[in-house]
Enzyme design. Structure first.
Site, PDB file in Angstrom:
ATOM      1  N   LYS A  62       0.889  -1.540   0.277  1.00 43.69           N
ATOM      2  CA  LYS A  62       0.216  -0.004   0.133  1.00 43.69           C
ATOM      3  C   LYS A  62       0.764   1.284  -0.020  1.00 43.69           C
ATOM      4  O   LYS A  62       0.500   2.555   0.278  1.00 43.69           O
ATOM      5  CB  LYS A  62      -1.682   0.055   1.290  1.00 43.69           C
ATOM      6  CG  LYS A  62       0.004   0.439   2.588  1.00 43.69           C
ATOM      7  CD  LYS A  62      -1.286   0.066   4.165  1.00 43.69           C
ATOM      8  CE  LYS A  62      -1.734  -1.901   4.048  1.00 43.69           C
ATOM      9  NZ  LYS A  62      -0.850  -2.510   4.484  1.00 43.69           N
ATOM     10  N   HIS A  67       0.814  -3.339  15.212  1.00 42.42           N
ATOM     11  CA  HIS A  67       1.563  -2.297  14.422  1.00 42.42           C
ATOM     12  C   HIS A  67       1.475  -1.460  15.329  1.00 42.42           C
ATOM     13  O   HIS A  67       0.119  -1.211  14.836  1.00 42.42           O
ATOM     14  CB  HIS A  67       1.148  -2.158  12.848  1.00 42.42           C
ATOM     15  CG  HIS A  67       1.426  -1.082  12.014  1.00 42.42           C
ATOM     16  ND1 HIS A  67       1.828  -0.175  12.492  1.00 42.42           N
ATOM     17  CD2 HIS A  67       1.159  -1.797  10.871  1.00 42.42           C
ATOM     18  CE1 HIS A  67       2.810   0.332  11.336  1.00 42.42           C
ATOM     19  NE2 HIS A  67       2.400   0.127  10.397  1.00 42.42           N
ATOM     20  N   SER A  81       2.000   4.343  12.374  1.00 44.91           N
ATOM     21  CA  SER A  81       2.318   5.090  11.787  1.00 44.91           C
ATOM     22  C   SER A  81       3.646   6.467  11.449  1.00 44.91           C
ATOM     23  O   SER A  81       2.423   6.946  11.749  1.00 44.91           O
ATOM     24  CB  SER A  81       1.753   4.583   9.995  1.00 44.91           C
ATOM     25  OG  SER A  81       2.843   4.761   8.602  1.00 44.91           O
ATOM     26  N   GLY A 116       6.058   0.579  10.749  1.00 38.53           N
ATOM     27  CA  GLY A 116       6.274   1.987  11.900  1.00 38.53           C
ATOM     28  C   GLY A 116       7.723   2.103  11.973  1.00 38.53           C
ATOM     29  O   GLY A 116       7.743   2.874  12.836  1.00 38.53           O
ATOM     30  N   GLU A 136       6.134  -5.772   8.500  1.00 35.89           N
ATOM     31  CA  GLU A 136       5.606  -5.224   8.028  1.00 35.89           C
ATOM     32  C   GLU A 136       6.301  -3.750   6.951  1.00 35.89           C
ATOM     33  O   GLU A 136       5.398  -2.687   7.494  1.00 35.89           O
ATOM     34  CB  GLU A 136       4.561  -5.409   7.893  1.00 35.89           C
ATOM     35  CG  GLU A 136       3.639  -6.913   8.155  1.00 35.89           C
ATOM     36  CD  GLU A 136       2.173  -6.513   8.561  1.00 35.89           C
ATOM     37  OE1 GLU A 136       1.976  -5.326   8.613  1.00 35.89           O
ATOM     38  OE2 GLU A 136       2.060  -8.082   9.004  1.00 35.89           O
ATOM     39  N   PRO A 137       7.214  -3.842   6.716  1.00 32.69           N
ATOM     40  CA  PRO A 137       7.862  -2.368   6.700  1.00 32.69           C
ATOM     41  C   PRO A 137       7.325  -1.445   5.065  1.00 32.69           C
ATOM     42  O   PRO A 137       7.271  -2.142   4.388  1.00 32.69           O
ATOM     43  CB  PRO A 137       9.286  -2.501   6.502  1.00 32.69           C
ATOM     44  CG  PRO A 137       9.418  -3.327   6.515  1.00 32.69           C
ATOM     45  CD  PRO A 137       8.228  -4.382   6.840  1.00 32.69           C
ATOM     46  N   GLY A 138       6.885   0.135   4.965  1.00 32.88           N
ATOM     47  CA  GLY A 138       6.081  -0.100   4.309  1.00 32.88           C
ATOM     48  C   GLY A 138       7.427   1.108   3.744  1.00 32.88           C
ATOM     49  O   GLY A 138       8.267   1.615   3.167  1.00 32.88           O
ATOM     50  N   ARG A 139       7.144   2.709   4.927  1.00 29.90           N
ATOM     51  CA  ARG A 139       7.600   4.006   4.521  1.00 29.90           C
ATOM     52  C   ARG A 139       9.143   3.044   4.408  1.00 29.90           C
ATOM     53  O   ARG A 139       9.868   3.853   3.635  1.00 29.90           O
ATOM     54  CB  ARG A 139       7.712   4.776   5.749  1.00 29.90           C
ATOM     55  CG  ARG A 139       6.070   5.462   5.672  1.00 29.90           C
ATOM     56  CD  ARG A 139       5.976   5.799   7.569  1.00 29.90           C
ATOM     57  NE  ARG A 139       5.150   6.619   7.341  1.00 29.90           N
ATOM     58  CZ  ARG A 139       4.288   7.813   6.694  1.00 29.90           C
ATOM     59  NH1 ARG A 139       4.986   7.704   5.589  1.00 29.90           N
ATOM     60  NH2 ARG A 139       2.458   7.749   7.020  1.00 29.90           N
ATOM     61  N   PHE A 149       1.979  14.234   6.670  1.00 28.55           N
ATOM     62  CA  PHE A 149       3.187  14.434   6.462  1.00 28.55           C
ATOM     63  C   PHE A 149       3.460  16.026   6.581  1.00 28.55           C
ATOM     64  O   PHE A 149       3.731  15.856   5.677  1.00 28.55           O
ATOM     65  CB  PHE A 149       4.507  13.824   6.250  1.00 28.55           C
ATOM     66  CG  PHE A 149       4.416  12.038   7.230  1.00 28.55           C
ATOM     67  CD1 PHE A 149       5.587  12.415   8.647  1.00 28.55           C
ATOM     68  CD2 PHE A 149       3.896  11.693   7.100  1.00 28.55           C
ATOM     69  CE1 PHE A 149       5.497  11.059   8.920  1.00 28.55           C
ATOM     70  CE2 PHE A 149       3.092  10.310   8.161  1.00 28.55           C
ATOM     71  CZ  PHE A 149       4.298  10.391   8.604  1.00 28.55           C
ATOM     72  N   ASP A 175      -9.327  23.837  -4.437  1.00 27.06           N
ATOM     73  CA  ASP A 175      -9.910  23.062  -3.106  1.00 27.06           C
ATOM     74  C   ASP A 175      -8.945  23.597  -1.751  1.00 27.06           C
ATOM     75  O   ASP A 175      -7.361  23.153  -2.025  1.00 27.06           O
ATOM     76  CB  ASP A 175      -9.600  21.517  -2.771  1.00 27.06           C
ATOM     77  CG  ASP A 175     -10.327  21.550  -1.017  1.00 27.06           C
ATOM     78  OD1 ASP A 175      -9.755  22.166  -0.403  1.00 27.06           O
ATOM     79  OD2 ASP A 175     -11.437  20.072  -1.568  1.00 27.06           O
ATOM     80  N   TYR A 187       3.299   6.565   0.339  1.00 27.04           N
ATOM     81  CA  TYR A 187       2.530   6.867   0.538  1.00 27.04           C
ATOM     82  C   TYR A 187       1.366   8.216  -0.433  1.00 27.04           C
ATOM     83  O   TYR A 187       0.547   8.048  -0.772  1.00 27.04           O
ATOM     84  CB  TYR A 187       1.214   7.099   1.844  1.00 27.04           C
ATOM     85  CG  TYR A 187       1.468   6.437   2.736  1.00 27.04           C
ATOM     86  CD1 TYR A 187       1.027   4.467   2.627  1.00 27.04           C
ATOM     87  CD2 TYR A 187       2.493   5.905   3.311  1.00 27.04           C
ATOM     88  CE1 TYR A 187       0.592   3.674   3.347  1.00 27.04           C
ATOM     89  CE2 TYR A 187       3.096   4.662   4.486  1.00 27.04           C
ATOM     90  CZ  TYR A 187       1.676   3.525   4.432  1.00 27.04           C
ATOM     91  OH  TYR A 187       2.376   2.265   5.126  1.00 27.04           O
TER      92      TYR A 187
HETATM   93  C1  LIG Z   1      -1.515  -3.659   8.307  1.00 31.47           C
HETATM   94  C2  LIG Z   1      -0.442  -2.661   7.792  1.00 31.47           C
HETATM   95  N1  LIG Z   1       1.006  -2.923   7.951  1.00 31.47           N
HETATM   96  C3  LIG Z   1       1.658  -2.091   7.392  1.00 31.47           C
HETATM   97  C4  LIG Z   1       2.195  -0.763   6.943  1.00 31.47           C
HETATM   98  C5  LIG Z   1       3.082  -0.208   6.918  1.00 31.47           C
HETATM   99  O1  LIG Z   1       3.263   0.459   7.672  1.00 31.47           O
HETATM  100  P1  LIG Z   1       4.698   1.827   7.499  1.00 31.47           P
HETATM  101  O2  LIG Z   1       4.862   2.288   6.271  1.00 31.47           O
HETATM  102  O3  LIG Z   1       4.302   2.661   8.473  1.00 31.47           O
HETATM  103  O4  LIG Z   1       5.792   0.787   7.640  1.00 31.47           O
HETATM  104  C6  LIG Z   1       0.559  -0.145   7.153  1.00 31.47           C
HETATM  105  C7  LIG Z   1       0.166   1.308   6.890  1.00 31.47           C
HETATM  106  O5  LIG Z   1      -0.821   1.533   7.320  1.00 31.47           O
HETATM  107  C8  LIG Z   1      -0.302  -1.408   7.835  1.00 31.47           C
HETATM  108  O6  LIG Z   1      -1.367  -1.338   8.178  1.00 31.47           O
END
Ligand SMILES: Cc1ncc(COP(=O)(O)O)c(C=O)c1O
Length: 420
Positions: free
Chosen positions: A61, A190, A193, A230, A265-268, A313, A346, A374
């Site tokens: 995501k 989690h 974030s 996170g 589950e790292p995203g950022r 942010f 807007d 994001y």
């Molecule tokens: C279930 C889950 N896992 C992982 C993430 C990724 O989080 P981050 O981008 O803070 O690492 C999110 C973000 O919303 C999430 O909802």
């Protein structure tokens, strides 16, 4: 799926050279994202080095650009998918179903059935009804109970929406899963974030330990700890302190000999610093008070909050400013309070206000770093404004190591110019 086009950077060229070459061609009508895949590769290696026991499942995501996803498949990462669409995307890009966790605790019936058909067995839950749905649609799945454990210092607290209370609800849910004959294999959390508190992971891991013991008492042999996301990902925010805390907590509560698999589950972390935005000033207003003194310079850019800026942010670091007209060498040192607006009609589309900037002119470039998380997955075409076009860059060395696929261009090729 469309072929991914990679631009190869030969030795000695960098993303900064790309930015210089874009700017040298003059102002652009639409914003541009420069995606540096080497940065993603560096992040992955750093993760592996700092957190050797934690297997990363990238949160799709956060940025679902196919070049990023394909690179992470090649690097052997796993994936946190939140929907049928994300699972489908990852499978098409070559991810193995065993490397996917369906990490959404409120899934549609249809998406659970789809996961079953594709062999995606690992999925999360945090309530009784979800367990009943899973029992009906995918009774052989491997379940991960998501508990709530919130960092006090996270920009986005997810615990309001997801995760059961670890003290009261979690034991009850484990018991209920047992009574339904379902297989619970682990616990996840989690902490939120945009979290700035590395120490929070210690308490969360400790809390999970207690639940492992409870689960064992009722006949489960849990084997998976999922520490969620996170982690920061900006270029100036290392994860060393996070790794130190997590490694310490694992050593204490889940020593190697416990044979518990640890995933995250790292995203950022993986993508924030990989993307640089090149935007342009497209319009300007000078605001004066009743005495005629200037109080604000308002600039309207070609990207904003409905485009690739992250709502959550607010931008604090000023962008790098490059004059659009290179002939006009400006030796300006004076700074003025300035507001940067996005292009839409807007009035919430405001990137920042009160930022002290030199006076800008139409066509000037504003280069924003750390734009990978994001922004693009949340971007819209509101008012008909284009989302940034993404140009993917990778060094020849990384390209050869990863063997991505064959659609490549070498050198710095021209980008479409705007007509001003
Ligand atoms: C279930 C889950 N896992 C992982 C993430 C990724 O989080 P981050 O981008 O803070 O690492 C999110 C973000 O919303 C999430 O909802």
């Amino acid at each position: 799926m469309r072929k991914i086009r990679y631009n190869l950077l030969e030795d000695g060229t960098s993303v900064q050279d790309v930015i210089d070459s874009v700017v040298a061609r003059g102002p652009l009508d639409d914003p541009i994202h420069i995606l540096d895949l080497d940065d993603v590769v560096r992040k992955h290696r750093n993760w592996r080095q700092q957190l050797p026991r934690v297997d990363p499942f990238y949160a799709v995501k956060c940025n679902d650009d196919p070049a990023i996803l394909r690179t992470l498949v090649a690097l052997g990462a796993g994936f946190d998918c939140a929907s049928k669409g994300e699972i489908e995307r990852m499978l098409k890009l070559g991810a193995d179903p065993s490397r996917i966790i369906f990490a959404h605790t409120a899934k549609s019936m249809d998406s659970i059935a789809y996961a079953k058909r594709c062999g995606v067995d690992l999925m999360t839950f945090d309530g009784e009804v979800e367990l009943e749905k899973i029992k009906q649609m995918h009774a052989d799945s491997s379940l991960v109970l998501r508990i709530r454990y919130d960092s006090p210092d996270a920009q986005i607290s997810l615990g309001k929406k997801f995760g059961c209370d670890p003290e009261h609800e979690a034991p009850q849910l484990l018991g209920y899963a047992k009574s339904l004959g379902l297989s619970v294999v682990g616990i996840s959390f989690h902490i939120g974030s945009g979290n700035n508190d590395s120490g929070c992971f210690y308490g969360a891991i400790k809390c999970v330990r207690k639940l492992f013991e409870y689960a064992s008492d009722i006949g489960y042999d849990l084997r998976l700890l999922d520490i969620g996301g996170g982690f920061p990902g900006e270029h100036d925010k290392p994860i060393d302190a996070y790794a130190k805390t997590i490694n310490l907590a694992l050593q204490r509560f889940f020593p190697m000999k416990s044979n518990v698999r640890v995933i995250a589950e790292p995203g950022r972390y993986y993508v924030s610093s990989a993307v640089t935005l090149i935007a342009n000033v497209q319009s300007k207003r000078i605001i004066r008070n009743s005495q005629g003194s200037i109080t604000d310079f308002m600039y309207y850019l070609n990207d904003g909050l409905f485009g690739s800026f992250d709502w959550y942010f607010p931008r604090q670091n000023p962008p790098v400013i490059i004059p659009g007209n290179r002939q006009l060498v400006r030796s300006q040192t004076e700074r003025f309070p300035s507001t940067l607006w996005g292009p839409t009609c807007d009035s919430t589309d405001i990137i920042c206000s009160g930022m002290m900037l030199e006076e800008l002119q139409i066509g000037d470039f504003l280069v924003f770093d750390d734009m990978g998380a994001y922004g693009m997955t949340l971007a819209t075409n509101f008012n008909g404004f284009a989302k940034p076009r993404v140009f993917v860059y990778i060094s020849r060395t990384a390209w050869e190591q990863l063997k991505l696929d064959k659609c490549v261009r070498t050198g710095l090729k021209p980008l479409k110019r705007c007509v001003q």
